[in-house]
Design an enzyme around this catalytic site. Structure first.
Site, PDB file in Angstrom:
ATOM      1  N   ILE A 172     -15.923  -1.175 -17.735  1.00  0.00           N
ATOM      2  CA  ILE A 172     -14.875  -1.850 -18.533  1.00  0.00           C
ATOM      3  C   ILE A 172     -13.521  -1.462 -17.937  1.00  0.00           C
ATOM      4  CG2 ILE A 172     -13.752  -1.958 -20.814  1.00  0.00           C
ATOM      5  CD1 ILE A 172     -16.492  -1.119 -22.024  1.00  0.00           C
ATOM      6  N   HIS A 173     -12.708  -2.448 -17.543  1.00  0.00           N
ATOM      7  CA  HIS A 173     -11.370  -2.075 -17.076  1.00  0.00           C
ATOM      8  C   HIS A 173     -10.314  -3.161 -17.253  1.00  0.00           C
ATOM      9  CE1 HIS A 173     -12.397  -4.397 -13.443  1.00  0.00           C
ATOM     10  NE2 HIS A 173     -11.107  -4.452 -13.211  1.00  0.00           N
ATOM     11  N   ARG A 174     -10.699  -4.335 -17.756  1.00  0.00           N
ATOM     12  CA  ARG A 174      -9.711  -5.421 -17.856  1.00  0.00           C
ATOM     13  C   ARG A 174      -8.691  -5.139 -18.952  1.00  0.00           C
ATOM     14  NH1 ARG A 174      -9.701  -8.795 -13.562  1.00  0.00           N
ATOM     15  NH2 ARG A 174     -11.786  -8.635 -12.733  1.00  0.00           N
ATOM     16  N   ASP A 193     -16.905  -6.171 -17.462  1.00  0.00           N
ATOM     17  CA  ASP A 193     -15.827  -7.166 -17.422  1.00  0.00           C
ATOM     18  C   ASP A 193     -15.287  -7.283 -15.995  1.00  0.00           C
ATOM     19  OD1 ASP A 193     -14.368  -4.820 -17.174  1.00  0.00           O
ATOM     20  OD2 ASP A 193     -13.266  -5.055 -19.062  1.00  0.00           O
TER      21      ASP A 193
END
Ligand code: UD1
Ligand code: UDP
Length: 381
Positions: A218-220, A302
């Site tokens: 997850i990094h967006r 993501d």
């Protein structure tokens, strides 16, 4: 000898550039001089230097060391640094990848100084301009001379934006050439995938076995910068690891680490730390990440690159976004767009956990895209 600027900045660009570096080393050493330039957008060892030796790449000749900052600050610093390098080195062509601030900043400066820009991963669109990447890649495409789209969808997006597939040489910024080239990340999956050892102790470290865990990233900003979404996503990971048959391994991007620590309630964080089946770890190297991808039951992400790698290694994926640029995966039924919706995520999890077999068609070329691109560069510059 053609002098090529190969521009990297963020983790996925270092990995993408490795495919072009490898093609140059193996097939074009006598005709192409590569100058690898790192903007310094990513600088932690685990997001940057870990990759160069592992991926058998040259080390950057220049590092602009721009570091983190607001979009404007980061973009401006890259532009200023690139301007100097372009004046000094006068390359024949500037290669940029994807849709980060490094991509757009380098493309803008180079094009204004009349150096031809080659955009690898052109044409991808989410049709959501609240994503910084969407603005970066649209801008980059429209100042490029050669545009290599990994997919037919991307190629058609370019035509819909006014690019002409029938253009003929000499190609320029006003007479650009668009290609449906295939994806250099597929080249990488084949090459590095074959180097990954089946067992290297990594899974044992987490007390898990092949097919018994879910891999997540997850990094967006749309997830990390919205505390409600972020908590929902991590609650889902907790539920999967506590209530379902799979443990979860999550190599954590620093952006997400900062948001978790800043915005999620202390009790929630304590519960996560107590959960012995939820392994939140530092980002891992590419070969380690591929090992995890190859052995996972499914992948929740993501990330743009990870969605595709799930496909390359024949794993279903749950995409933690509202849209994706890789629409062929969703149409194929092996990727589910679930955003941060708990019901959708758990529904997709149940669907993919039940052991059905899926088809993973070859959407992304023949594994020789980097070679094709280098040949086209030599034909045109
Ligand atoms: C960037 C790209 C994104 C890409 C991602 C790949 C833009 C606008 N975004 O997002 O398209 O998917 O890289 O991973 O270009 N940080 C560190 N160490 C680092 C780098 C960053 O701690 O080495 C932290 C900093 O607090 C920084 C934050 O992460 O502010 C975000 O980094 P940044 O490069 O701005 O964007 P990413 O989220 O990494
Ligand atoms: N990756 C990696 N280590 C990790 C997580 C990801 O090497 O701990 C690799 C992954 O295999 C993929 C790339 O990083 O090739 C994806 O980068 P990221 O998700 O940061 O960016 P995006 O593709 O979304 O732009």
């Amino acid at each position: 000898m053609m002098k090529v600027f190969n521009i990297v900045g963020a983790r996925p660009q270092i990995i993408k550039a490795a495919a072009i570096s490898r093609a140059i080393r193996n097939h074009f050493q006598d005709s192409v001089e590569e100058i690898l330039i790192h903007t310094g957008q990513h600088y932690d060892h685990s997001l940057s230097s870990v990759f160069f030796d592992e991926l058998e790449m040259p080390h950057p000749v220049y590092n602009l060391k721009v570091g983190s900052g607001s979009h404007a600050v980061q973009t401006a610093k890259i532009m200023t640094g690139m301007e100097e390098l372009l004046q000094k080195e006068k390359p024949d062509v500037v290669i940029v990848y994807g849709g980060t601030n490094s991509t757009m900043a380098a493309a803008l400066v180079a094009s204004k100084m009349h150096f031809p820009v080659v955009h690898i991963e052109a044409g991808l669109r989410s049709f959501n301009k609240s994503m910084p990447e969407e603005i970066n890649r649209i801008t980059t495409d429209h100042v490029s001379t050669l545009l290599f789209s990994p997919t037919i969808t991307g190629f058609k997006n370019l035509i819909n934006e006014g690019f002409h597939p029938e253009n003929s040489p000499t190609y320029t910024i006003d007479n650009p050439k668009i290609y449906h080239s295939g994806d250099i990340m597929y080249d990488n999956a084949l090459y590095y995938g074959s180097l990954v050892k089946k067992k290297n102790g990594l899974l044992e470290k987490f007390g898990t076995e092949p097919e018994e865990f879910v891999l997540a990233t997850i990094h967006r900003p749309e997830n990390t910068d919205d505390p409600v979404k972020l908590q929902k996503l991590f609650s889902c990971l907790m539920r999967i690891s506590e209530e379902k048959q799979h443990s979860v391994i999550l190599p954590l991007h620093p952006r997400t680490k900062i948001s978790l620590e800043k915005t999620l309630p202390g009790d929630f964080m304590k519960n996560m730390k107590k959960n012995s089946k939820l392994h939140i770890i530092h980002p891992v190297s590419f070969l380690e990440f591929i090992l995890l991808e190859k052995n996972a039951k499914m992948i929740l992400t993501d990330s743009g690159g990870v969605q595709k790698e799930a496909h390359f290694f024949e794993k279903p994926s749950i995409v933690l976004r509202e849209q994706t640029e890789w629409t062929e995966l969703v149409n194929n039924g092996t990727s589910c767009l679930a955003d941060s919706d708990t019901n959708e995520i758990l529904k997709a999890y149940e669907k993919f956990a039940n052991g059905n077999t899926y088809r993973f068609p070859k959407f992304y070329g023949d594994g020789k895209t980097a070679e094709f691109i280098c040949n086209e560069l030599l034909n045109n510059f």
